[in-house]
Design a protein around this motif. Sequence first.
Motif, short mmCIF file in Angstrom:
data_model
loop_
_atom_site.label_atom_id
_atom_site.label_comp_id
_atom_site.label_asym_id
_atom_site.label_seq_id
_atom_site.Cartn_x
_atom_site.Cartn_y
_atom_site.Cartn_z
N PRO A 68 0.80 -1.23 0.00
CA PRO A 68 0.00 0.00 0.00
C PRO A 68 0.83 1.28 0.00
CG PRO A 68 -0.08 -1.06 2.15
CD PRO A 68 0.58 -2.03 1.22
N ASN A 69 2.12 1.17 0.19
CA ASN A 69 2.99 2.35 0.07
C ASN A 69 3.25 2.72 -1.39
OD1 ASN A 69 3.80 2.94 2.95
ND2 ASN A 69 4.42 0.80 2.82
N TYR A 70 2.94 1.81 -2.31
CA TYR A 70 3.24 2.04 -3.72
C TYR A 70 2.02 2.08 -4.62
CZ TYR A 70 8.22 1.45 -2.81
OH TYR A 70 9.51 1.62 -2.34
N GLY A 71 0.89 1.60 -4.15
CA GLY A 71 -0.27 1.59 -5.02
C GLY A 71 -1.49 1.02 -4.34
N THR A 72 -2.54 0.85 -5.12
CA THR A 72 -3.82 0.39 -4.59
C THR A 72 -4.36 -0.72 -5.47
OG1 THR A 72 -5.94 1.17 -3.73
CG2 THR A 72 -5.27 2.01 -5.89
N THR A 73 -5.48 -1.30 -5.08
CA THR A 73 -6.07 -2.36 -5.88
C THR A 73 -6.49 -1.81 -7.24
OG1 THR A 73 -8.09 -1.91 -4.60
CG2 THR A 73 -6.83 -3.88 -4.04
N GLY A 74 -6.25 -2.61 -8.27
CA GLY A 74 -6.50 -2.19 -9.64
C GLY A 74 -5.30 -1.57 -10.32
N THR A 75 -4.28 -1.20 -9.54
CA THR A 75 -3.08 -0.58 -10.09
C THR A 75 -2.34 -1.53 -11.03
OG1 THR A 75 -2.78 0.94 -8.24
CG2 THR A 75 -0.80 0.33 -9.44
N VAL A 76 -1.74 -0.97 -12.06
CA VAL A 76 -0.93 -1.72 -13.03
C VAL A 76 0.53 -1.41 -12.76
CG1 VAL A 76 -0.39 -2.02 -15.48
CG2 VAL A 76 -2.76 -1.60 -14.76
N THR A 77 1.36 -2.44 -12.61
CA THR A 77 2.78 -2.24 -12.30
C THR A 77 3.65 -2.94 -13.33
OG1 THR A 77 3.10 -4.23 -10.93
CG2 THR A 77 2.16 -2.27 -9.85
N PHE A 78 4.81 -2.34 -13.59
CA PHE A 78 5.83 -2.92 -14.46
C PHE A 78 7.14 -2.99 -13.68
CE2 PHE A 78 2.86 -1.00 -17.51
CZ PHE A 78 2.66 -2.06 -18.39
N PRO A 79 7.60 -4.18 -13.29
CA PRO A 79 8.84 -4.29 -12.53
C PRO A 79 10.09 -4.35 -13.39
CG PRO A 79 7.79 -6.42 -12.66
CD PRO A 79 6.87 -5.45 -13.36
N ARG A 80 11.17 -3.87 -12.82
CA ARG A 80 12.50 -4.06 -13.39
C ARG A 80 13.17 -5.28 -12.76
NH1 ARG A 80 17.39 0.47 -13.02
NH2 ARG A 80 19.15 -0.93 -13.41
N PHE A 81 12.94 -5.47 -11.45
CA PHE A 81 13.52 -6.60 -10.72
C PHE A 81 12.43 -7.56 -10.27
CE2 PHE A 81 16.37 -2.97 -9.83
CZ PHE A 81 17.58 -3.49 -10.28
N ALA A 82 12.73 -8.84 -10.33
CA ALA A 82 11.90 -9.88 -9.72
C ALA A 82 12.76 -10.61 -8.71
CB ALA A 82 11.36 -10.83 -10.77
N VAL A 83 12.32 -10.63 -7.46
CA VAL A 83 13.09 -11.21 -6.36
C VAL A 83 12.35 -12.43 -5.84
CG1 VAL A 83 14.01 -10.81 -4.04
CG2 VAL A 83 14.03 -8.96 -5.74
#
Length: 424
Positions: free
Chosen positions: A162-177
């Motif tokens: 919740p510090n980065y977005g909310t439900t429904g938000t679309v994200t594109f990662p650079r890193f996968a951990v």
Amino acid sequence: MCSITKLWVLNALVFLLGFPFILCSIILPNDLPKHRSVRYIPGNRAEELHMMRQRRNAPPGRSDGSSDIIKPKVMIVAMFNLEADAFLKNYTPTLYGLNITIPGLSPRYPEVYCTTTGEVCHITTAEAEINAAASMSALIYSRMFDLTETYFLIGGISGINPNYGTTGTVTFPRFAVQFGLQYEIDSGQLPGGGGFGSRFFTQGTKQFKSNLYPGVLYGTEVFELNEALRKRAFLAANGAKLVDTEEAAKYRRLYTMPAARASPGVTLCDTGTSDTWWTGSVLAEAFGNLTILLTNGTGEYCTTQQEDNASLAVLVRAAAADLVDFGRVIILRTASDFDRAPPGVDELYHLLQAPQGGFAGAIANIYVAGVRFVNEIVTQWDGMYRVGIRPTNYIGDILNALGSPHGHVPDIGVEDQFFIPVMY
């Protein structure tokens, strides 16, 4: 932004008025479930078994009987049926133009679907790391496809920080951990003085402390994707009319973080893979710290899912064999739920029963955002995407198994554990 509860009314008006477009880019079925667990009720299970028996009789190969190898511009990757339906039920031209049955795919999803031209294809791997790795391997080594110039769009739902977005938000990662590659001790047997609340600590270390770099690496702990391509995907998706629900809007108001309370948007932040479906601020903080540690201070944990590191591990190995281009891989994760409860809400209730309301919007937004990038690749193929988007950063795994193919110094991992020495 569109509300799912009003979509059927709006689209009915569009039909009656004869407008040649569909509002919000996607029509959702009225019976779309709120939670993924709905797939396991007896009725759905019986239907699934019936379909599996039918598919089992399909011979391997193309539905049109041709032996020609298919060379897609885009391969869309989903993990379960509702993620898959986001594209399969909405993409034009239809992805049911050509069906390819491949030995080794999940018995639930034994076929790859393509447009008639083979430009855009779709695979469903089944959920969690083992399924993802097995299905992606079956796809690549089937040799029914030439994937050397194919863009992979891994599109699925996730939990969100919740510090980065909310439900429904679309994200594109650079890193996968990969969160699960750690030591773990039961919370009832934690030693005193550990200095942190989580029961996890890094492998190969000799102390029960947080933020110690792992003493041993398996190679799948972190993957880094093409930043230039990620930004192109972000720009293509940004501005899309994302689908939201009134129930999701109500639940997000329980949070204090501005990002959680805001409407869904498109953002750049990183993802974590774990077969365990976890929740809570203690684990979230620990995994956030692990993300920072393993990306040498660059990564920002914001979504959690069950498959991405497994899929990326297969793609790195395929890239090392010149079967795919790892610089053409994109992850799109939409937020179906929060990774921790809001203030005053019990974590177990939050995980199992809370009306978070984000599932339907997250499913819809896989297509709403993802189709814009798919269409950009197809329509701008000759002018831009055929030659590829040259990475501006290191791409690959934490062991540098690809040997820095574009000459960028690895910014993850430690040099004495690199698989292939890098020559600069």
